[in-house]
Write a protein that holds these residues in place. Structure first.
Motif, PDB file in Angstrom:
ATOM      1  N   PHE A   1       0.846  -1.199   0.000  1.00 20.68           N
ATOM      2  CA  PHE A   1       0.000   0.000   0.000  1.00 20.68           C
ATOM      3  C   PHE A   1       0.881   1.249   0.000  1.00 20.68           C
ATOM      4  O   PHE A   1       1.953   1.262   0.611  1.00 20.68           O
ATOM      5  CB  PHE A   1      -0.886   0.046   1.245  1.00 20.68           C
ATOM      6  N   THR A   2       0.407   2.285  -0.658  1.00 23.60           N
ATOM      7  CA  THR A   2       1.101   3.569  -0.663  1.00 23.60           C
ATOM      8  C   THR A   2       0.095   4.684  -0.394  1.00 23.60           C
ATOM      9  O   THR A   2      -0.885   4.824  -1.131  1.00 23.60           O
ATOM     10  CB  THR A   2       1.789   3.823  -2.005  1.00 23.60           C
ATOM     11  N   ILE A   3       0.367   5.461   0.643  1.00 22.53           N
ATOM     12  CA  ILE A   3      -0.469   6.618   0.953  1.00 22.53           C
ATOM     13  C   ILE A   3       0.173   7.860   0.345  1.00 22.53           C
ATOM     14  O   ILE A   3       1.397   7.998   0.350  1.00 22.53           O
ATOM     15  CB  ILE A   3      -0.657   6.773   2.482  1.00 22.53           C
ATOM     16  N   SER A   4      -0.638   8.743  -0.183  1.00 24.58           N
ATOM     17  CA  SER A   4      -0.134   9.995  -0.746  1.00 24.58           C
ATOM     18  C   SER A   4      -1.221  11.059  -0.616  1.00 24.58           C
ATOM     19  O   SER A   4      -2.368  10.751  -0.303  1.00 24.58           O
ATOM     20  CB  SER A   4       0.278   9.819  -2.206  1.00 24.58           C
ATOM     21  N   ARG A   5      -0.814  12.304  -0.852  1.00 30.36           N
ATOM     22  CA  ARG A   5      -1.775  13.396  -0.729  1.00 30.36           C
ATOM     23  C   ARG A   5      -1.494  14.479  -1.765  1.00 30.36           C
ATOM     24  O   ARG A   5      -0.356  14.668  -2.187  1.00 30.36           O
ATOM     25  CB  ARG A   5      -1.742  13.980   0.679  1.00 30.36           C
ATOM     26  N   ASP A   6      -2.546  15.186  -2.121  1.00 32.80           N
ATOM     27  CA  ASP A   6      -2.470  16.317  -3.052  1.00 32.80           C
ATOM     28  C   ASP A   6      -2.983  17.531  -2.292  1.00 32.80           C
ATOM     29  O   ASP A   6      -4.200  17.715  -2.150  1.00 32.80           O
ATOM     30  CB  ASP A   6      -3.321  16.012  -4.283  1.00 32.80           C
ATOM     31  N   ASN A   7      -2.054  18.353  -1.806  1.00 30.37           N
ATOM     32  CA  ASN A   7      -2.439  19.503  -0.996  1.00 30.37           C
ATOM     33  C   ASN A   7      -2.975  20.668  -1.839  1.00 30.37           C
ATOM     34  O   ASN A   7      -3.477  21.642  -1.282  1.00 30.37           O
ATOM     35  CB  ASN A   7      -1.269  19.977  -0.144  1.00 30.37           C
TER      36      ASN A   7
END
Length: 123
Positions: free
Chosen positions: A68-74
């Motif tokens: 799993f890979t968590i990421s975000r687009d601020n």
């Protein structure tokens, strides 16, 4: 009005992939640590992954590390969870949450929750 809206869940075969999204609104997304949790039937909710405000640091529960890979687009206030090599034991309702500022993995505080999205891994 604060909202966290998850999407992207569904039925997938073992070994398959899914990408979950969590669209945030009503708060300053970039100021919050973001988390993914899951709850399987008959089990307690568990923290799966978290990501710092800048996205520079991530943490995972051992059972999903490397898959799993968590990421975000601020810019667009969206949190993601890319899930690969899915197993039947990954079947659960997946929730995103927001925690103001920096918090450690063991800190159980969560300020906002989404409604969850179902992920089912089955052949």
């Amino acid at each position: 009005q604060v909202q966290l809206v998850e999407s992207g869940g569904g039925l997938v075969q073992p070994g398959g992939s899914l990408r979950l999204s969590c669209a945030a609104s009503g708060f300053t997304f970039s100021m919050y640590t973001m988390r993914w949790h899951r709850q399987a039937p008959g089990k307690e909710r568990e923290l799966v992954a978290d990501i710092t405000r800048s996205g520079g640091n991530t943490n995972y529960v051992d059972s999903v590390k490397g898959r799993f890979t968590i990421s975000r687009d601020n810019t667009n206030d969206i949190l993601y969870l890319q899930m690969m090599s899915l197993k039947p034991e990954d079947t659960a309702v997946y929730y995103c949450s927001a925690v103001w500022g920096y918090v450690s993995w063991t800190n159980r505080r969560n300020d906002y929750w989404g409604q969850g999205t179902q992920v089912t891994v089955s052949s």
